[in-house]
Design an enzyme around this catalytic site. Sequence first.
Site, PDB file in Angstrom:
ATOM      1  N   ASP A  33      -9.531  63.993  48.540  1.00 29.78           N
ATOM      2  CA  ASP A  33     -10.786  63.751  49.245  1.00 29.78           C
ATOM      3  C   ASP A  33     -11.978  64.430  48.581  1.00 29.78           C
ATOM      4  OD1 ASP A  33      -9.194  62.386  51.125  1.00 29.78           O
ATOM      5  OD2 ASP A  33      -8.750  64.259  52.145  1.00 29.78           O
ATOM      6  N   ALA A  59      -3.552  57.526  50.179  1.00 25.88           N
ATOM      7  CA  ALA A  59      -4.914  57.705  49.696  1.00 25.88           C
ATOM      8  C   ALA A  59      -5.899  57.033  50.639  1.00 25.88           C
ATOM      9  CB  ALA A  59      -5.040  57.095  48.300  1.00 25.88           C
ATOM     10  N   HIS A  61      -9.906  56.199  49.963  1.00 30.10           N
ATOM     11  CA  HIS A  61     -11.068  56.370  49.082  1.00 30.10           C
ATOM     12  C   HIS A  61     -12.265  55.658  49.706  1.00 30.10           C
ATOM     13  CE1 HIS A  61      -8.302  57.126  45.354  1.00 30.10           C
ATOM     14  NE2 HIS A  61      -8.099  57.960  46.355  1.00 30.10           N
ATOM     15  N   THR A 334      -9.682  60.073  55.960  1.00 34.93           N
ATOM     16  CA  THR A 334      -9.975  58.644  55.834  1.00 34.93           C
ATOM     17  C   THR A 334      -8.741  57.823  56.204  1.00 34.93           C
ATOM     18  OG1 THR A 334     -11.333  59.283  53.942  1.00 34.93           O
ATOM     19  CG2 THR A 334     -10.955  56.954  54.197  1.00 34.93           C
ATOM     20  N   THR A 336      -5.791  59.223  58.079  1.00 43.80           N
ATOM     21  CA  THR A 336      -5.139  59.573  59.345  1.00 43.80           C
ATOM     22  C   THR A 336      -6.122  60.064  60.413  1.00 43.80           C
ATOM     23  OG1 THR A 336      -4.803  61.813  58.533  1.00 43.80           O
ATOM     24  CG2 THR A 336      -2.993  60.253  58.197  1.00 43.80           C
TER      25      THR A 336
HETATM   26  P1  GDP Z   1     -11.585  60.406  47.922  1.00 47.81           P
HETATM   27  O1  GDP Z   1     -10.280  60.295  48.609  1.00 47.81           O
HETATM   28  O2  GDP Z   1     -11.556  61.390  46.800  1.00 47.81           O
HETATM   29  O3  GDP Z   1     -12.148  59.083  47.476  1.00 47.81           O
HETATM   30  O4  GDP Z   1     -12.627  60.988  48.980  1.00 47.81           O
HETATM   31  P2  GDP Z   1     -12.800  60.583  50.541  1.00 47.81           P
HETATM   32  O5  GDP Z   1     -13.730  59.450  50.593  1.00 47.81           O
HETATM   33  O6  GDP Z   1     -11.504  60.448  51.220  1.00 47.81           O
HETATM   34  O7  GDP Z   1     -13.460  61.890  51.133  1.00 47.81           O
HETATM   35  C1  GDP Z   1     -14.636  62.468  50.633  1.00 47.81           C
HETATM   36  C2  GDP Z   1     -15.127  63.464  51.686  1.00 47.81           C
HETATM   37  O8  GDP Z   1     -16.143  64.287  51.146  1.00 47.81           O
HETATM   38  C3  GDP Z   1     -15.735  62.775  52.897  1.00 47.81           C
HETATM   39  O9  GDP Z   1     -15.331  63.478  54.047  1.00 47.81           O
HETATM   40  C4  GDP Z   1     -17.238  62.918  52.691  1.00 47.81           C
HETATM   41  O10 GDP Z   1     -17.970  62.958  53.897  1.00 47.81           O
HETATM   42  C5  GDP Z   1     -17.301  64.261  51.995  1.00 47.81           C
HETATM   43  N1  GDP Z   1     -18.461  64.436  51.129  1.00 47.81           N
HETATM   44  C6  GDP Z   1     -19.364  65.420  51.232  1.00 47.81           C
HETATM   45  N2  GDP Z   1     -20.278  65.335  50.259  1.00 47.81           N
HETATM   46  C7  GDP Z   1     -19.946  64.256  49.520  1.00 47.81           C
HETATM   47  C8  GDP Z   1     -20.523  63.671  48.356  1.00 47.81           C
HETATM   48  O11 GDP Z   1     -21.491  64.128  47.768  1.00 47.81           O
HETATM   49  N3  GDP Z   1     -19.878  62.562  47.886  1.00 47.81           N
HETATM   50  C9  GDP Z   1     -18.761  62.051  48.491  1.00 47.81           C
HETATM   51  N4  GDP Z   1     -18.194  60.956  47.962  1.00 47.81           N
HETATM   52  N5  GDP Z   1     -18.197  62.607  49.583  1.00 47.81           N
HETATM   53  C10 GDP Z   1     -18.793  63.689  50.073  1.00 47.81           C
HETATM   54  P1  IMO Z   2      -6.908  60.842  48.526  1.00 46.04           P
HETATM   55  O1  IMO Z   2      -6.574  59.868  47.417  1.00 46.04           O
HETATM   56  C1  IMO Z   2      -5.764  64.213  51.060  1.00 46.04           C
HETATM   57  C2  IMO Z   2      -1.459  64.991  51.510  1.00 46.04           C
HETATM   58  C3  IMO Z   2      -1.007  64.802  52.941  1.00 46.04           C
HETATM   59  C4  IMO Z   2       0.140  65.792  52.990  1.00 46.04           C
HETATM   60  C5  IMO Z   2       0.758  65.665  51.610  1.00 46.04           C
HETATM   61  C6  IMO Z   2       1.974  64.765  51.559  1.00 46.04           C
HETATM   62  O2  IMO Z   2      -7.651  60.211  49.648  1.00 46.04           O
HETATM   63  O3  IMO Z   2      -7.539  62.057  47.981  1.00 46.04           O
HETATM   64  P2  IMO Z   2       2.335  62.144  51.781  1.00 46.04           P
HETATM   65  O4  IMO Z   2       2.016  61.224  52.902  1.00 46.04           O
HETATM   66  O5  IMO Z   2       1.694  61.790  50.493  1.00 46.04           O
HETATM   67  O6  IMO Z   2       3.801  62.392  51.637  1.00 46.04           O
HETATM   68  O7  IMO Z   2       1.717  63.562  52.253  1.00 46.04           O
HETATM   69  O8  IMO Z   2      -0.253  65.140  50.766  1.00 46.04           O
HETATM   70  N1  IMO Z   2      -2.191  63.843  50.923  1.00 46.04           N
HETATM   71  C7  IMO Z   2      -3.529  63.757  50.854  1.00 46.04           C
HETATM   72  N2  IMO Z   2      -4.486  64.584  51.314  1.00 46.04           N
HETATM   73  N3  IMO Z   2      -6.113  63.112  50.375  1.00 46.04           N
HETATM   74  C8  IMO Z   2      -5.168  62.280  49.890  1.00 46.04           C
HETATM   75  O9  IMO Z   2      -5.461  61.212  49.131  1.00 46.04           O
HETATM   76  C9  IMO Z   2      -3.798  62.579  50.139  1.00 46.04           C
HETATM   77  N4  IMO Z   2      -2.631  61.993  49.816  1.00 46.04           N
HETATM   78  C10 IMO Z   2      -1.656  62.772  50.290  1.00 46.04           C
HETATM   79  O10 IMO Z   2      -2.029  65.116  53.853  1.00 46.04           O
HETATM   80  O11 IMO Z   2      -0.366  67.103  53.115  1.00 46.04           O
HETATM   81 MG    MG Z   3      -9.505  60.444  50.533  1.00 49.59          MG
END
Ligand code: GDP
Ligand code: IMO
Ligand code: MG
Length: 459
Positions: A33, A59, A61, A334, A336
């Site tokens: 994240d 994931a 995203h 995102t 759960t």
């Molecule tokens: P990813 O899984 O790496 O694509 O990221 P996610 O979209 O799951 O989560 C990004 C998290 O960072 C969210 O909770 C956003 O609200 C927070 N966030 C805070 N600042 C930023 C920023 O500058 N850019 C992005 N993309 N997310 C931010």
């Molecule tokens: P993105 O791509 C945050 C974490 C889960 C758990 C551990 C194992 O959005 O960054 P799993 O279901 O994979 O067996 O869970 O890994 N986890 C993530 N945490 N962002 C993710 O993906 C994750 N993918 C798995 O929360 O602790």
């Molecule tokens: Mg994420």
Amino acid sequence: MTATPDTITRTDTKNPLTSGPGHCAIVGLQWGDEGKGQIVDLLTSDYDVVTRFNGGNNAGHSVHIGDEKFALHLLPSGITYSDKTNVIGNGVVVDPSPDTGILKEIDRITERGVTIGNNLRISDRAHAVLPYHKVEDALYEAAASKAMGNDSDTIGTTGRGIGPCYADKAYRSTAIRMGDLVDADKLRAKLSKTVPIKNVTLAALAAHVGREFETLTVDGLFDQVSAWGKRLAPHVCDTRRLLFDAQAANKRILFEGANAALLDVDHGTYPFVTSSSTSALGIGTGTGLPPKQLGQIIGVCKSYTSRVGGGPHPTELLNETGEHIRSVGKEFGTTTGRPRRVGWLDLTAVRYTAQLNGCTALVTTGISVLSGIETLKVCVGYTYRGTRLDDFPADADILAEAEPIYQELEGFSETLGELRDYDALPAAAKRYVETIEQFVGVPVRIVCVGPKRSQTIMR
Ligand code: GDP
Ligand code: IMO
Ligand code: MG
């Protein structure tokens, strides 16, 4: 407004970061994240193919385009560009279902005006997450909790069946790949072998934790899963060949890492990790393309840390500052919806993961979330039983006991979300960014001041 590919504003100018030769990887440097989806979306215009190589729908995203937000789980983050090929590589585990899996994503995004056709390719070698994998995931967590008498030793998985599917991949005899899923005869044969084994093992596990288990039938599963296979068949192909041919035709590939390096099955905070190779090291095995033409490896680092699920998190903030960061940063999963465990930036961890990935550049996200905090802290090492640790330990038990050593940095109070020029950032924010690159030893080339495509500052 419904986003269609035509109404999405493009950043058409070539980015200096992507103008060099070769392919590019975007990877997470913390526990997930970090904002990988934003960066993949931003840079897709400079590449021909976007490909996932690991993970599954654990994931989540986020891609923000204008006022629209897309939460992508299995679909690569280049999917809103109709002229780019989006590949789900062999290293990914694919939940095909229309209730939690890729068919749900396809249906939802199609309703929003994004065309899914030849632009989506799924590897015939990718393994399928089937409904019993989700049951198995929950039963293993329950059994671990029962063994320990509490939840402290459970992984806190996303419950998406990721670990059990990768385990079947390693077991081999109970595995079903996407190529099997779209071939009715093969699917029936594979289910005939797998179902009796799952019925024995899962029934025993369910009994052990006092839960009900509904016996699986080959016919029932076949009817359900073969219908999903029929819908997905047009997308399933030999993606290794596709990527190889694209490379031979001088096309450029953007590799989208899922999860993040501290969740890597080999190099993360084991056993509190996911089950795949989440760093750039996983690109070769996860796509079949040797990584020799990888020109740029971009590590995404959030300006603070967040973690979902169990496991050590030395800089975790269990106080008002933590609640403030969680609420301003909208730090809820995102995938759960779980509240994320936020903390100060751990530079020792990020230096370790930047080395692991071979990062050539960093992106920082989330700096605007830190506005208004008087003194900021970054972790530059740990103390463990009186000894200083300068590197990230391999043992999660050591990390759990380690006390962070902090460097304090002056905070800033300005709102950053509208800034588009690095020099316009407050001096304290620039110092924060420069502290990151100096400690990690890799230049920060993009600073994100919010999650939208436009909220990016190139350096
Ligand atoms: P990813 O899984 O790496 O694509 O990221 P996610 O979209 O799951 O989560 C990004 C998290 O960072 C969210 O909770 C956003 O609200 C927070 N966030 C805070 N600042 C930023 C920023 O500058 N850019 C992005 N993309 N997310 C931010
Ligand atoms: P993105 O791509 C945050 C974490 C889960 C758990 C551990 C194992 O959005 O960054 P799993 O279901 O994979 O067996 O869970 O890994 N986890 C993530 N945490 N962002 C993710 O993906 C994750 N993918 C798995 O929360 O602790
Ligand atoms: Mg994420």
